[in-house]
Design an enzyme around this catalytic site. Structure first.
Site, PDB file in Angstrom:
ATOM      1  N   GLU A 193     -26.703 -12.121  23.855  1.00  0.00           N
ATOM      2  CA  GLU A 193     -25.472 -12.861  24.208  1.00  0.00           C
ATOM      3  C   GLU A 193     -24.215 -12.043  23.873  1.00  0.00           C
ATOM      4  O   GLU A 193     -23.174 -12.586  23.484  1.00  0.00           O
ATOM      5  CB  GLU A 193     -25.478 -14.258  23.573  1.00  0.00           C
ATOM      6  CG  GLU A 193     -26.672 -15.065  24.085  1.00  0.00           C
ATOM      7  CD  GLU A 193     -26.542 -16.549  23.947  1.00  0.00           C
ATOM      8  OE1 GLU A 193     -25.414 -17.049  23.918  1.00  0.00           O
ATOM      9  OE2 GLU A 193     -27.595 -17.208  23.908  1.00  0.00           O
ATOM     10  N   GLN A 225     -33.982  -6.585  -0.998  1.00  0.00           N
ATOM     11  CA  GLN A 225     -33.697  -5.780  -2.189  1.00  0.00           C
ATOM     12  C   GLN A 225     -33.834  -6.615  -3.468  1.00  0.00           C
ATOM     13  O   GLN A 225     -34.422  -6.163  -4.450  1.00  0.00           O
ATOM     14  CB  GLN A 225     -32.264  -5.209  -2.072  1.00  0.00           C
ATOM     15  CG  GLN A 225     -31.990  -4.048  -2.976  1.00  0.00           C
ATOM     16  CD  GLN A 225     -32.851  -2.830  -2.633  1.00  0.00           C
ATOM     17  OE1 GLN A 225     -33.367  -2.712  -1.531  1.00  0.00           O
ATOM     18  NE2 GLN A 225     -33.043  -1.971  -3.609  1.00  0.00           N
ATOM     19  N   GLY A 242     -22.399 -20.167  24.362  1.00  0.00           N
ATOM     20  CA  GLY A 242     -23.658 -19.683  23.794  1.00  0.00           C
ATOM     21  C   GLY A 242     -23.442 -18.913  22.504  1.00  0.00           C
ATOM     22  O   GLY A 242     -24.232 -19.009  21.559  1.00  0.00           O
ATOM     23  N   GLY A 256     -26.881  -4.480  30.954  1.00  0.00           N
ATOM     24  CA  GLY A 256     -26.913  -5.398  29.814  1.00  0.00           C
ATOM     25  C   GLY A 256     -25.488  -5.769  29.454  1.00  0.00           C
ATOM     26  O   GLY A 256     -24.966  -6.797  29.888  1.00  0.00           O
ATOM     27  N   PRO A 281     -32.399  -4.529  34.334  1.00  0.00           N
ATOM     28  CA  PRO A 281     -32.772  -3.300  33.622  1.00  0.00           C
ATOM     29  C   PRO A 281     -31.600  -2.321  33.469  1.00  0.00           C
ATOM     30  O   PRO A 281     -31.466  -1.667  32.439  1.00  0.00           O
ATOM     31  CB  PRO A 281     -33.888  -2.711  34.497  1.00  0.00           C
ATOM     32  CG  PRO A 281     -34.503  -3.902  35.147  1.00  0.00           C
ATOM     33  CD  PRO A 281     -33.371  -4.874  35.380  1.00  0.00           C
ATOM     34  N   SER A 287     -22.571  -6.674  19.142  1.00  0.00           N
ATOM     35  CA  SER A 287     -21.401  -6.706  18.243  1.00  0.00           C
ATOM     36  C   SER A 287     -20.265  -5.870  18.837  1.00  0.00           C
ATOM     37  O   SER A 287     -19.084  -6.195  18.666  1.00  0.00           O
ATOM     38  CB  SER A 287     -21.774  -6.166  16.859  1.00  0.00           C
ATOM     39  OG  SER A 287     -22.642  -7.076  16.227  1.00  0.00           O
ATOM     40  N   GLU A 288     -20.633  -4.813  19.554  1.00  0.00           N
ATOM     41  CA  GLU A 288     -19.596  -3.959  20.165  1.00  0.00           C
ATOM     42  C   GLU A 288     -18.859  -4.741  21.261  1.00  0.00           C
ATOM     43  O   GLU A 288     -17.633  -4.626  21.399  1.00  0.00           O
ATOM     44  CB  GLU A 288     -20.242  -2.695  20.753  1.00  0.00           C
ATOM     45  CG  GLU A 288     -20.786  -1.720  19.710  1.00  0.00           C
ATOM     46  CD  GLU A 288     -22.030  -2.222  18.962  1.00  0.00           C
ATOM     47  OE1 GLU A 288     -22.796  -3.022  19.542  1.00  0.00           O
ATOM     48  OE2 GLU A 288     -22.219  -1.833  17.808  1.00  0.00           O
TER      49      GLU A 288
END
Ligand code: CAA
Length: 381
Positions: free
Chosen positions: A363, A336, A242, A131, A128, A366-367
């Site tokens: 996994e 769209q 992964g 991450g 928790p 993006s940062e």
């Protein structure tokens, strides 16, 4: 670089494509709506050899390469990203790690049933409070005699509610931070193991994700993978592999949205002509096709480096970063192109959009991928 596929790679791609279209496509919308875990089709994926594609045949796997793996994930995810998630976790987060770091006995005992699809695996690093900062784990494993006693809470465990075995990371010497962690293979049927809440998710709704608590959970020391202190490095090494799989999943979702858009643009009419004849639509289609092709090349590059046993950490991060952001961009544009009907659950386009989002998060966000790429670039200067 030559990415021409071998006959073997084409065969596994065609096998995955045929199975996905015949057996998964008819249930994909329904399991997205109900969130039901697709036990039957997952079992069949195992029977087809798609749950342990890269594992040597002597341990129940397909004995194939990383390129075959990404082709299979891409085909399955194109039809149903939930199946892509379940497959990728078992293949790369579980089987890859066991094959790389497990002892001969651990491979015979755990890898063989997992790679052949008789058992299902999960991977549990996140907590928790941790991450992205994965080294900051509070779950404790204390050695007493030849048994580890494990206490703690893990979150966001993909396939957690249905897994037989879980690759678990816990602190053995918390004062040493990431250097005081170890990796274990947990048997989910032992006492002290308890499933927590199942996450109600935006996308990949048929893949089951939950919290897990360990309360005085006792595990024989023979279930430790690698040495004490090696947990974090094992976790990172597994995630490198992964991330290639998640990139392939994102590619599959993007392709599905792109193909639906092309077909719809050629059929739908507005102002007396097919909407495909409007430049506004053509530019979206052109950009979708270009980004998808670029993502594919990054994925094939990362997979082929892995197959050549070269370092591929940076390449896997680039592939995941670009493919996941491509999936998000393409699926948004696909809605769209479709207009109102793209926003409706009558077509799968809105599902592709919801499913794409997770590939930018799990996994490694993006940062985090940018961080890995930047560190690699700056270190090499
Ligand atoms: N391979 C091997 N070793 C590695 C490595 C890699 N790719 N990356 C780092 N390491 C090693 C470093 O060499 C270093 O070793 P030393 O202790 O010898 O110095 C050690 O690990 C620590 O490295 P860093 O200093 O770089 O660690 P950090 O705290 O700065 O974290 C990070 C680096 C890249 C941010 C990492 O924490 C990370 O990847 N975070 C994201 C975690 C993540 O992806 N979580 C997803 C969980 S799985 C999931 O999503 C759910 C699911 O079921 C699908």
């Amino acid at each position: 670089m030559n990415f021409e596929l071998t006959e073997e790679q084409k065969a596994i791609r065609d096998l995955a494509r045929e199975f996905a279209q015949k057996e998964i496509a008819p249930i994909a919308a329904k399991i997205d709506e109900t969130g039901e875990f697709p036990r039957e089709t997952v079992k069949k994926l195992g029977e087809l050899g798609l749950m342990g594609i890269e594992v040597p045949q002597e341990y129940g796997g397909g004995g194939l390469d990383a390129m075959s793996y990404v082709l299979a994930i891409e085909e399955v995810s194109k039809v149903c990203a939930s199946h892509g998630t379940i497959m990728s976790v078992n293949n790369s987060l579980v089987c890859y790690g066991l094959n790389k770091f497990g002892t001969e006995e651990q491979k015979k005992r755990f890898l063989t049933p997992l790679a052949s699809g008789k058992k299902l695996g999960a991977y549990s690093l996140t907590e928790p409070q941790s991450g992205s900062d994965a080294g900051n784990m509070k779950t404790r494993a204390t050695l007493q005699g030849d048994t580890y006693v494990i206490n703690g809470r893990k979150s966001w465990v993909t396939s957690g509610p249905v897994a037989d075995y879980i690759i678990l990371f816990a602190a053995t010497q918390p004062e040493l931070k990431h250097r005081g962690t170890a990796c274990f293979i947990v048997d989910t049927h032992l006492p002290g193991f308890a499933l927590g809440k199942t996450e109600p998710k935006l996308g990949i709704r048929a893949s089951a994700t939950c919290e897990i608590t360990y309360e005085n959970y006792q595990l024989p020391a023979s279930h430790r993978i690698g040495q004490e202190g090696e947990g974090f490095k094992i976790a990172m090494t597994i995630l490198d592999a992964g991330r290639i799989g998640i990139a392939a999943q994102a590619l599959g979702v993007a392709e599905a949205a792109y193909e639906a858009s092309v077909a719809y643009a050629k059929e739908r009419e507005a102002f007396g002509q097919k909407i495909a004849e409007f430049q506004a639509i053509q530019w979206m289609i052109a950009d979708m096709a270009t980004r998808i092709e670029a993502a594919r090349l990054l994925i094939y590059n990362a997979a082929s480096k892995k197959d050549r046993h070269e370092k591929f950490t940076r390449d896997a991060s680039m592939a995941k970063l670009f493919a996941s952001e491509t999936a998000m961009w393409v699926t948004e544009k696909a809605i769209q192109v479709h207009g109102g009907i793209g926003y409706s659950k009558e077509l799968p386009v809105e599902r592709y959009f919801r499913d794409a989002k997770i590939t930018e998060i799990y996994e490694g966000t993006s940062e985090i991928q940018r961080l890995v790429i930047a560190r690699s670039a700056l270190e090499n200067k």
